[in-house]
Write an enzyme that holds these catalytic residues in place. Structure first.
Site, PDB file in Angstrom:
ATOM      1  N   LYS A 269       0.853  -1.189   0.000  1.00 53.54           N
ATOM      2  CA  LYS A 269       0.000   0.000   0.000  1.00 53.54           C
ATOM      3  C   LYS A 269       0.892   1.243   0.000  1.00 53.54           C
ATOM      4  O   LYS A 269       1.748   1.384   0.882  1.00 53.54           O
ATOM      5  CB  LYS A 269      -0.895   0.016   1.242  1.00 53.54           C
ATOM      6  N   ARG A 344      -9.872 -12.284   1.191  1.00 53.78           N
ATOM      7  CA  ARG A 344     -10.693 -13.323   0.559  1.00 53.78           C
ATOM      8  C   ARG A 344      -9.957 -14.665   0.536  1.00 53.78           C
ATOM      9  O   ARG A 344     -10.588 -15.715   0.501  1.00 53.78           O
ATOM     10  CB  ARG A 344     -11.107 -12.862  -0.844  1.00 53.78           C
TER      11      ARG A 344
HETATM   12 ZN   LIG Z   1      -5.492  -5.888   1.650  1.00 50.43          ZN
END
Ligand SMILES: [Zn+2]
Length: 510
Positions: A269, A344
């Site tokens: 990120k 997920r």
């Molecule tokens: Zn993530």
């Protein structure tokens, strides 16, 4: 665990002589104020035009000599809902706390007799507790008694004290687990918190933290965990929570996303988007919170089984990368599209385990709960997104959750799973069976919170349990990315404990 305990009274007259040190009068002040207080409100209004328009403390001849007026504003418009009540209670609670009140008496008046306000007093109590909650790190450093000074609340209404406190106990667990910084709530300490929260309760806690066992049984989860293995205190675990009902007729099965820190992994990120990513464990936190409420309520006929995947998505030399193909617990070959779509992967293995054991339980319903996508926050704002599969639609699982969310003040919205979602994660060659993610931010991806449900169904094997199958399994994916923290502020917003109250209202309260 200290949160304001609740004492219920049938009428205001019954509170005479009790040791309250303020009265919170909550309602729409454009309606008739109860006789016991109308004179004080009229007097205060002569000196301050804000009375009835915003929360204020005014002197009055009531308990403690203090009357806190807490206006809800109008309640009857199409778009009003019970959160007007919790917001007003929260504003009053902050004034009470700052004024040095420790035992307020809460009186709710003038609420329309409509279904949407059926739990108004309970919602007011929970709103007050939400506003008064202080973070775990603050309590541990400064002392709980020092900073959480409101110790008890009286509420006038036809209410069940056990129920009110069971929900608040669950919400407190959820906020603690979700909000805490990444070292205080590193995976082993997350597990330890759960063990303490469920000690001497009917919930059995099992922590799976053996690396070899995890690699064998949760291969996708362990791909996410790979770069964290070199640091012992960051090593992953699966926390299993089980409540067996004495006369079980129904079973709720949960997979909770507990990413204690999300760096994004090798797809790191950037641009300042990492701060706040200690809150990426809000799904696991919400599930643990709901199970805490279950532990307090001890339902007769409802089993609960939960698996929480508690993992740090670190970055390092051994980090998993996009293009890797990993065979899931289900046997499905997953091509990694982006390592920041890690939740997920964790959930798919947990769901696969739940799918395998579902036939052992009566009437199972399966849920995944997660702070999964920025798209859910964009599409739904502060509402929890519910995405049902076919059997869950047939059983109206999401409709019932939606209704409970409206009444209990933990609202949701329903999204639909579509063929485009399955097409989006299709395999491009015979080398794999599904793709975990695209490479744009979910918030700029069409159907960015719906398509991950298709991936979850495929990668867990739940897609083989649709309405057309021999063994249909109701499954709902629950995305709390928009509802998990106040104001959608992941870095500084207080955790909301979504969807604890919604599930508790739906499954534990008649
Ligand atoms: Zn993530």
């Amino acid at each position: 665990m200290a949160f304001p305990t609740v004492q219920v009274f049938e009428s205001y007259a019954d509170t005479a002589g009790r040791e309250f040190d303020a009265v919170i009068l909550l309602g729409d002040f454009a309606q008739t104020v109860p006789d016991d207080f109308s004179e004080y409100v009229a007097q205060a209004l002569q000196f301050d035009a804000r009375v009835g328009k915003q929360a204020l403390l005014v002197p009055a001849d009531v308990a403690g000599g203090r009357l806190i007026t807490a206006p809800t504003g109008p309640l009857t418009r199409d778009y009003d809902d019970v959160r007007n009540i919790s917001d007003a209670a929260g504003a009053a609670a902050r004034i009470a706390q700052q004024a040095g009140v420790t035992k307020p008496l809460l009186i709710v008046f003038g609420v329309p007799s409509e279904a949407r306000y059926g739990q108004a007093e309970a919602v007011a109590y929970w709103g007050l507790c939400q506003a008064l909650y202080e973070p775990l790190e603050a309590r541990e450093h400064l002392g709980e008694e020092t900073i959480e000074t409101v110790t008890a609340v009286g509420v006038v209404g036809a209410l069940d004290e056990t129920w009110l406190q069971a929900v608040e106990a669950g919400k407190r667990v959820a906020r603690d687990l979700a909000g805490t910084e990444p070292e205080r709530m590193a995976p082993p300490r997350f597990a330890e918190y759960c063990q303490q929260a469920f000690a001497h309760s009917p919930v059995r806690v099992t922590v799976i933290d053996d690396v070899q066992q995890l690699q064998h049984e949760y291969p996708l989860l362990m791909a996410v965990a790979r770069a964290s293995l070199g640091v012992e205190r960051h090593q992953p675990c699966v926390v299993r929570l089980e409540y067996k009902a004495p006369a079980a007729e129904q079973t709720l099965m949960f997979a909770g996303k507990g990413i204690v820190y999300d760096t994004g992994g090798a797809d790191v990120k950037t641009g300042g988007h990492m701060a706040g990513m200690s809150r990426d464990k809000g799904g696991a936190a919400g599930v643990a919170g709901f199970v805490k409420t279950v532990a307090e309520m001890r339902p007769e006929t409802l089993n609960v089984v939960a698996e929480l995947g508690v993992v740090r998505n670190s970055i390092g030399a051994d980090a998993f990368v996009a293009d890797e193909i990993i065979t899931a617990h289900s046997g499905v070959r997953v091509r990694i599209g982006n390592t920041d779509a890690e939740g997920r992967l964790v959930l798919a293995d947990l769901l696969s385990h739940l799918r395998e054991e579902a036939p052992d339980y009566p009437r199972p319903q399966i849920f995944s709960v997660a702070t999964l996508t920025g798209h859910a926050a964009l599409a739904k704002g502060p509402y929890t997104a519910l995405i049902p599969n076919g059997p869950a639609r047939v059983n109206e699982v999401t409709e019932k959750l939606w209704e409970a969310g409206e009444v209990y003040g933990d609202p949701t919205e329903i999204s639909w799973s579509r063929r485009e979602d399955y097409d989006f994660v299709r395999p491009r060659t015979k080398a794999d069976d599904t793709l975990s993610s695209n490479n744009g931010p979910s918030a700029t991806t069409k159907r960015g919170h719906q398509f991950p449900m298709a991936f979850l169904a495929i990668a867990s094997g739940l897609d083989k349990h649709g309405t057309d199958s021999q063994q249909p399994l109701p499954y709902v994916h629950v995305d709390i990315a928009g509802s998990g923290v106040e104001g959608g502020d992941w870095q500084h917003g207080k955790p909301t404990a979504a969807p604890v109250t919604c599930f508790a209202g739906c499954y534990l309260h008649q």
